[in-house]
Design a protein around this motif. Sequence first.
Motif, PDB file in Angstrom:
ATOM      1  N   ALA A   7       0.782  -0.942  -0.025  1.00 53.98           N
ATOM      2  CA  ALA A   7      -0.035   0.038  -0.126  1.00 53.98           C
ATOM      3  C   ALA A   7       0.938   1.055  -0.008  1.00 53.98           C
ATOM      4  O   ALA A   7       1.688   1.221   0.987  1.00 53.98           O
ATOM      5  CB  ALA A   7      -0.904  -0.122   1.232  1.00 53.98           C
ATOM      6  N   THR A 117      -2.481   6.714 -10.934  1.00 54.42           N
ATOM      7  CA  THR A 117      -3.098   5.614 -11.916  1.00 54.42           C
ATOM      8  C   THR A 117      -2.040   4.457 -12.323  1.00 54.42           C
ATOM      9  O   THR A 117      -2.418   3.346 -11.945  1.00 54.42           O
ATOM     10  CB  THR A 117      -3.702   6.273 -13.188  1.00 54.42           C
ATOM     11  OG1 THR A 117      -4.682   7.349 -12.771  1.00 54.42           O
ATOM     12  CG2 THR A 117      -4.386   5.276 -14.054  1.00 54.42           C
ATOM     13  N   LYS A 120      -1.577   2.879  -9.054  1.00 51.32           N
ATOM     14  CA  LYS A 120      -2.624   1.966  -8.579  1.00 51.32           C
ATOM     15  C   LYS A 120      -2.710   0.614  -9.088  1.00 51.32           C
ATOM     16  O   LYS A 120      -3.071  -0.378  -8.663  1.00 51.32           O
ATOM     17  CB  LYS A 120      -3.736   2.418  -8.805  1.00 51.32           C
ATOM     18  CG  LYS A 120      -5.229   2.121  -8.487  1.00 51.32           C
ATOM     19  CD  LYS A 120      -6.354   3.168  -8.979  1.00 51.32           C
ATOM     20  CE  LYS A 120      -7.814   2.383  -8.688  1.00 51.32           C
ATOM     21  NZ  LYS A 120      -8.537   3.249  -8.060  1.00 51.32           N
ATOM     22  N   CYS A 123      -0.157  -1.193  -6.567  1.00 49.10           N
ATOM     23  CA  CYS A 123      -0.439  -1.254  -5.114  1.00 49.10           C
ATOM     24  C   CYS A 123      -1.725  -0.636  -4.812  1.00 49.10           C
ATOM     25  O   CYS A 123      -2.515  -0.005  -5.653  1.00 49.10           O
ATOM     26  CB  CYS A 123       0.646  -0.460  -4.339  1.00 49.10           C
ATOM     27  SG  CYS A 123       2.434  -0.888  -4.609  1.00 49.10           S
ATOM     28  N   ILE A 124      -2.210  -0.860  -3.502  1.00 45.23           N
ATOM     29  CA  ILE A 124      -3.128   0.226  -2.943  1.00 45.23           C
ATOM     30  C   ILE A 124      -2.799   1.463  -2.920  1.00 45.23           C
ATOM     31  O   ILE A 124      -1.633   1.559  -2.457  1.00 45.23           O
ATOM     32  CB  ILE A 124      -3.868  -0.691  -1.485  1.00 45.23           C
ATOM     33  CG1 ILE A 124      -3.972  -1.669  -1.636  1.00 45.23           C
ATOM     34  CG2 ILE A 124      -4.702   0.539  -0.892  1.00 45.23           C
ATOM     35  CD1 ILE A 124      -4.262  -2.524  -0.216  1.00 45.23           C
ATOM     36  N   ALA A 126      -3.915   5.085  -1.603  1.00 44.48           N
ATOM     37  CA  ALA A 126      -5.075   5.832  -0.488  1.00 44.48           C
ATOM     38  C   ALA A 126      -4.356   6.995   0.224  1.00 44.48           C
ATOM     39  O   ALA A 126      -3.118   7.214   0.197  1.00 44.48           O
ATOM     40  CB  ALA A 126      -5.115   4.684   0.732  1.00 44.48           C
ATOM     41  N   TRP A 147      -8.210   7.351  -5.832  1.00 48.03           N
ATOM     42  CA  TRP A 147      -7.925   6.578  -4.499  1.00 48.03           C
ATOM     43  C   TRP A 147      -8.638   5.344  -4.580  1.00 48.03           C
ATOM     44  O   TRP A 147      -9.882   5.212  -4.967  1.00 48.03           O
ATOM     45  CB  TRP A 147      -8.469   7.422  -3.298  1.00 48.03           C
ATOM     46  CG  TRP A 147      -7.974   8.696  -3.339  1.00 48.03           C
ATOM     47  CD1 TRP A 147      -8.565   9.886  -2.959  1.00 48.03           C
ATOM     48  CD2 TRP A 147      -6.356   9.105  -3.206  1.00 48.03           C
ATOM     49  NE1 TRP A 147      -7.634  11.020  -2.919  1.00 48.03           N
ATOM     50  CE2 TRP A 147      -6.433  10.579  -2.826  1.00 48.03           C
ATOM     51  CE3 TRP A 147      -5.249   8.354  -3.087  1.00 48.03           C
ATOM     52  CZ2 TRP A 147      -4.992  11.052  -2.739  1.00 48.03           C
ATOM     53  CZ3 TRP A 147      -4.129   9.092  -3.231  1.00 48.03           C
ATOM     54  CH2 TRP A 147      -4.225  10.486  -2.974  1.00 48.03           C
ATOM     55  N   ASP A 148      -8.128   4.389  -4.112  1.00 47.04           N
ATOM     56  CA  ASP A 148      -8.698   3.039  -3.502  1.00 47.04           C
ATOM     57  C   ASP A 148      -9.424   3.354  -2.219  1.00 47.04           C
ATOM     58  O   ASP A 148     -10.515   2.525  -1.937  1.00 47.04           O
ATOM     59  CB  ASP A 148      -7.817   1.968  -3.540  1.00 47.04           C
ATOM     60  CG  ASP A 148      -7.196   1.564  -4.697  1.00 47.04           C
ATOM     61  OD1 ASP A 148      -7.771   1.263  -5.740  1.00 47.04           O
ATOM     62  OD2 ASP A 148      -5.934   1.316  -4.848  1.00 47.04           O
ATOM     63  N   ALA A 149      -8.816   4.038  -1.423  1.00 45.92           N
ATOM     64  CA  ALA A 149      -9.544   4.324  -0.168  1.00 45.92           C
ATOM     65  C   ALA A 149      -8.968   5.765   0.402  1.00 45.92           C
ATOM     66  O   ALA A 149      -8.100   6.110   0.056  1.00 45.92           O
ATOM     67  CB  ALA A 149      -8.962   3.288   0.897  1.00 45.92           C
TER      68      ALA A 149
END
Length: 239
Positions: A7, A117, A120, A123-124, A126, A147-149
Amino acid sequence: MSQSVQALLFDVFGTVVDWREGVARDAAAFLQRHPGARQDAYAFADAWRGRYSPSMEVVRAGRRPFTRLDQLHRENLAATLPAFGIDPALVPEDQLQWLNRAWHRLDPWPDSVAGLTRLKARCIVAALSNGNTSLLLNMAKYAGLPWDAILGAEAAQAYKPMPQAYLRTAELLDLPPERICLVAAHNGDLASARQCGLKTAFVPRPREFGPEQQTDLAAEQDWDWVANDLIQLAAQFQA
């Protein structure tokens, strides 16, 4: 080394988005509605931002319960206006709220969306920001941030650089700190993350505070990665 990172967590203000230009843009529009005010939008942005860390320090020190950044920004806005010749009590609340949400409408640096982008895909990715969740959601929609989170201060109930901001975020991701890398344009943020066991990546933003910026122009420690921008960082992770 990048094989061990699952991440990538990003500081947002200054690292991913250009807060000074965005706030100054909206401040200029606001000040023009008040002809008697001091018409210096960049000075206004700098003065408002100057209250950012001191207002969080009251929370960090335990003298105030955790308070969302939107609320701190609103209080700091009211405290900033008199120095520019404006009595906040005489300004309609909808105008104040519009200006306060300037922090929701910040443009990304030119490399941010493409770099995120690309990262992503591996990896995650965030946000680990002191911004509150709704602020960061609105900003992501406005700026196209993939974002993923969205994590950080509100989810952790702690403002960086408190250790809880990093460690509780790691817990939410169900990852050990050593599998996480903080990406930031601020050496102090990276130093705090490293003390919590996170890996670190420095991306300089030499104009975050304007053309006369004197801080964070270069890496001050042997961070795990150093890149000129997020696209170059993505290339390092893909190598």
